[in-house]
Design an enzyme around this catalytic site. Structure first.
Site, PDB file in Angstrom:
ATOM      1  N   TYR A 155       0.423  -1.531   0.241  1.00 16.24           N
ATOM      2  CA  TYR A 155       0.385  -0.136  -0.232  1.00 16.24           C
ATOM      3  C   TYR A 155       0.943   1.361  -0.026  1.00 16.24           C
ATOM      4  O   TYR A 155       0.414   2.344  -1.309  1.00 16.24           O
ATOM      5  CB  TYR A 155      -0.969   0.190   1.214  1.00 16.24           C
ATOM      6  CG  TYR A 155      -2.280   0.918   1.601  1.00 16.24           C
ATOM      7  CD1 TYR A 155      -3.003   1.194   0.116  1.00 16.24           C
ATOM      8  CD2 TYR A 155      -1.776   2.502   2.623  1.00 16.24           C
ATOM      9  CE1 TYR A 155      -3.742   1.658   0.874  1.00 16.24           C
ATOM     10  CE2 TYR A 155      -2.773   3.048   2.359  1.00 16.24           C
ATOM     11  CZ  TYR A 155      -3.879   3.367   1.147  1.00 16.24           C
ATOM     12  OH  TYR A 155      -4.675   4.460   1.919  1.00 16.24           O
ATOM     13  N   LYS A 159       1.022   4.246  -2.973  1.00 13.65           N
ATOM     14  CA  LYS A 159       0.684   6.032  -2.433  1.00 13.65           C
ATOM     15  C   LYS A 159       2.025   6.635  -2.309  1.00 13.65           C
ATOM     16  O   LYS A 159       1.690   8.052  -3.397  1.00 13.65           O
ATOM     17  CB  LYS A 159       0.101   5.475  -0.783  1.00 13.65           C
ATOM     18  CG  LYS A 159      -1.490   4.851  -1.061  1.00 13.65           C
ATOM     19  CD  LYS A 159      -1.592   5.440  -1.634  1.00 13.65           C
ATOM     20  CE  LYS A 159      -3.395   5.253  -1.197  1.00 13.65           C
ATOM     21  NZ  LYS A 159      -4.749   5.866  -2.764  1.00 13.65           N
TER      22      LYS A 159
END
Ligand code: NAP
Length: 248
Positions: A155, A159
């Site tokens: 993740y 990002k």
């Protein structure tokens, strides 16, 4: 906020959580808003709420990792509502685990959705925006993309990648008056993404927030609405953390 009137926005992942709050905020500012998510029925619920602000809306079941579906959606938006003038790359997922337990599939799915999905959507809207010599592309990253987080390597990579991707686009598209910025929320509870977090994890996160509380979807949506407006015309390639001071 009249300067947003007569604009058309696409909000990916607009079926719930932050995406729905962003869609409703833009609608309150007079923007026509198209929303997509894999669950078309949930996206349609947002579209119905958007229309309560007196603006036009449409919704469709779209998987942002599928360029063909994204292309068809952008074409439909363009033909039905016009534009699009504003793209909010909000669709995102998590598949958390420590590195040693993380499956390759969990790495790939998160990167495909959070990063490749943003690429696919930005590519689809770039041509109409360049032609119009106006555009706002806003990526919803995360504080995790700035400082990292144990158990979220996939993740965090997606990002952080979204930030580098958006800064590069900002440089590519600036000559056409298209701005590309990032909003990096801190902890916003009670969305699909944060609903299941154990209390201890939430408490530990809150201890790192100088303002001493979590954020709300509306506070994130306010930052997005500013970056989508004409008032942010001289701001591009920036990361605006909406995180109570967590990453200052
Ligand atoms: P959420 O409630 O789980 O919403 C995620 C949205 O993305 C849903 O509409 C979901 O709909 C859609 N989506 C997921 N995969 C998709 C795909 N392949 N194609 C199209 N749509 C897809 O999560 P949220 O908390 O509102 O998060 C929204 C964004 O904010 C995410 O990018 C997240 O990383 C970011 N963020 C959230 C927080 C937070 O604390 N909540 C903090 C920092 C950043 P379907 O499942 O129907 O496709």
């Amino acid at each position: 906020m009249t300067e947003l009137k007569a604009k058309v926005a696409i909000v990916t992942g607009g079926s719930r959580g932050l995406g729905r709050a962003i869609a409703l905020r833009l609608a309150a500012d007079g923007v026509d808003v198209a929303v997509c998510a894999r669950n078309g029925e949930a996206a349609a619920e947002t579209a119905a709420l958007v229309e309560q602000s007196g603006v036009r809306s449409l919704s469709r079941s779209v998987d942002v990792t599928d360029a063909e579906q994204v292309g068809a959606f952008v074409k439909q938006v363009s033909e039905t509502l016009g534009g699009p003038d504003i793209l909010i790359n909000n669709a995102g997922i998590t598949r958390d685990n420590l590195l040693m337990r993380m499956k390759e599939e969990d790495w790939d799915t998160v990167l495909e959705t959070n990063l490749k999905g943003a690429f696919t959507c930005a590519k689809a809207v770039a041509r109409p925006m360049m032609k119009a010599r106006f555009g706002r592309i806003i990526g919803i990253s995360s504080v995790v993309g700035i400082v990292g987080n144990a158990g979220q390597a996939n993740y965090a990579a997606s990002k952080a990648g979204l930030i580098g991707f958006s800064k590069s686009l900002a440089r590519e598209l600036a000559s056409r008056s298209i701005t590309v910025n990032i909003v990096a929320p801190g902890f916003v509870p009670d969305t699909g993404m944060t609903g299941d977090l154990p209390e201890a994890a939430v408490e530990s996160m809150m201890s790192n927030v100088p303002l001493g509380r979590s954020g709300t979807p509306e506070e994130v949506a306010d930052a997005v609405a500013f970056l989508a407006s004409d008032r942010s015309a001289y701001i591009t390639g920036q990361v605006l953390a909406v995180d109570g001071g967590m990453t200052m």
